[in-house]
Design a protein around this motif. Structure first.
Motif, PDB file in Angstrom:
ATOM      1  N   PRO A 253       0.609  -1.192   0.422  1.00  0.00           N
ATOM      2  CA  PRO A 253       0.279   0.031   0.261  1.00  0.00           C
ATOM      3  C   PRO A 253       0.857   0.982   0.497  1.00  0.00           C
ATOM      4  CG  PRO A 253       0.254  -1.112   2.196  1.00  0.00           C
ATOM      5  CD  PRO A 253       0.868  -1.956   1.222  1.00  0.00           C
ATOM      6  N   SER A 254       0.589   2.457  -1.183  1.00  0.00           N
ATOM      7  CA  SER A 254       0.379   3.548  -0.172  1.00  0.00           C
ATOM      8  C   SER A 254       0.065   5.070   0.038  1.00  0.00           C
ATOM      9  CB  SER A 254       1.190   4.435  -1.486  1.00  0.00           C
ATOM     10  OG  SER A 254       1.835   5.052  -1.847  1.00  0.00           O
ATOM     11  N   TRP A 255      -0.104   4.782   1.372  1.00  0.00           N
ATOM     12  CA  TRP A 255      -1.415   5.755   1.749  1.00  0.00           C
ATOM     13  C   TRP A 255      -1.338   6.461   3.371  1.00  0.00           C
ATOM     14  CZ3 TRP A 255      -2.301   4.715   7.216  1.00  0.00           C
ATOM     15  CH2 TRP A 255      -2.013   3.194   7.530  1.00  0.00           C
ATOM     16  N   LEU A 256       0.196   6.362   3.585  1.00  0.00           N
ATOM     17  CA  LEU A 256       0.388   6.801   5.142  1.00  0.00           C
ATOM     18  C   LEU A 256       1.574   7.235   4.477  1.00  0.00           C
ATOM     19  CD1 LEU A 256       0.469   6.684   8.271  1.00  0.00           C
ATOM     20  CD2 LEU A 256       2.047   5.811   7.950  1.00  0.00           C
ATOM     21  N   PRO A 257       1.010   8.845   4.787  1.00  0.00           N
ATOM     22  CA  PRO A 257       1.824  10.184   4.235  1.00  0.00           C
ATOM     23  C   PRO A 257       3.144  10.442   5.690  1.00  0.00           C
ATOM     24  CG  PRO A 257      -0.090  11.421   4.939  1.00  0.00           C
ATOM     25  CD  PRO A 257      -0.184   9.651   4.665  1.00  0.00           C
ATOM     26  N   VAL A 258       4.680  10.911   5.188  1.00  0.00           N
ATOM     27  CA  VAL A 258       5.025  11.559   5.670  1.00  0.00           C
ATOM     28  C   VAL A 258       5.136  12.931   5.768  1.00  0.00           C
ATOM     29  CG1 VAL A 258       7.313  11.923   6.545  1.00  0.00           C
ATOM     30  CG2 VAL A 258       6.894   9.647   5.539  1.00  0.00           C
TER      31      VAL A 258
END
Length: 306
Positions: A253-258
């Motif tokens: 997944p690519s959903w948790l922003p920094v």
């Protein structure tokens, strides 16, 4: 050819040395740490590579060693990340490029048998940052610290033309390969916690390591190549797009922003390297016939990660 390389132990330099060895060229690696270089380039595998220690910002006997070599590739410079950009650190970053290049150009000019070409690194930081503007080789420089670094770097390299040396400058984008910037981005994705850095809207102008090395080799051997080229892929992406592609290739997944603040606390002003970006197009690079193997972010990441 007989090629002198500075910055040989860096991410790009190591791959360039490997290619030069594979293609049968003779190499002189100018390095600050000969012991480190000897481990990276063992003589039994790198029989065409000679290693010589030098102080990049100081005149010395090392400068005499450039006589009789065909070309010079200058990749040397202090890392931009790792330490906060204090006033003294900023000066170290500038001097490592501007003064180091100046000493190299002095050596070329003084050589009895001068190298005929200097391939000098620069960076797309030359243009400054923007979410809306598009930059090509004819664009004006920016007004931030990285633009200042690149302008000083290129000014030192330009002096090589006074000695009759053909000069090629590559303004290099973010280099993608097995290691480098990509290695720092992978762990969160591998732990199912990946996502865009900062707003996600900032531009990410990149180049595959193999394409960059091919550009350098072409510049060394093709006498028609001169001047400034953007060493970036023709299809830059925004950070959101990069992370989506990374998640797709890794099946994560690519959903948790920094958040911005996390990087700013960690890196200080140096956080601008990833929180801000620029949309850089390689107009002259393509017009002059440099060939790409990896034109899209998907093709580059698939090759590197699978």
């Amino acid at each position: 050819m007989k090629v002198v390389v500075t910055g040989a132990t860096g991410f790009v330099g190591q791959r360039l040395i490997e290619r030069l060895q594979e293609e049968g060229h003779q190499v002189l690696a100018l390095v600050r740490s000969p012991d480190k270089a000897a481990k990276l380039f063992p003589s039994q595998k790198f029989s065409n590579v000679n290693i010589q220690g030098y102080e990049p910002q100081a005149s010395g006997d090392w400068q005499k060693s450039l006589s009789g070599w065909d070309g010079v590739v200058n990749l040397a410079g202090e890392p931009l990340v790792g330490d906060r950009w204090t006033t003294s650190r900023k000066q170290e970053i500038i001097n490592s490029r501007a003064v180091g290049t100046q000493k190299l150009v002095e050596a070329i000019a003084a050589a009895d048998d001068q190298p005929s070409v200097l391939v000098n690194a620069s960076a797309i930081g030359f243009y400054g940052t923007s979410e809306t503007a598009t930059f090509d080789e004819s664009s004006n420089p920016g007004d931030d610290f990285l633009a200042e670094v690149c302008q000083s770097w290129e000014k030192s390299a330009q002096s090589a033309t006074d000695a009759g040396t053909r000069l090629v400058i590559f303004r290099i984008g973010i280099v993608l390969g097995d290691g480098g910037a990509l290695a720092k981005m992978l762990p969160p994705f591998q732990m199912f916690a990946g996502g865009p850095i900062g707003s996600g809207k900032q531009w990410f102008s990149w180049v595959h390591l193999d394409d960059l090395v091919n550009f350098i080799l072409t510049a060394l051997t093709d006498t028609s190549k001169s001047g400034v080229y953007n060493a970036t892929a023709p299809n830059p992406v925004r950070m959101n797009g990069l992370c989506e592609s990374l998640g797709k290739v890794l099946n994560r997944p690519s959903w948790l922003p920094v958040p911005d603040i996390a990087l700013e606390l960690l890196l200080g002003e140096a956080a601008q390297l990833v929180l801000e970006g620029q949309n850089v197009r390689p107009e002259k690079t393509q017009a002059d016939g440099f060939q790409y193997k990896y034109e899209t972010i998907d093709s580059a990441l698939k090759q590197i990660l699978t």
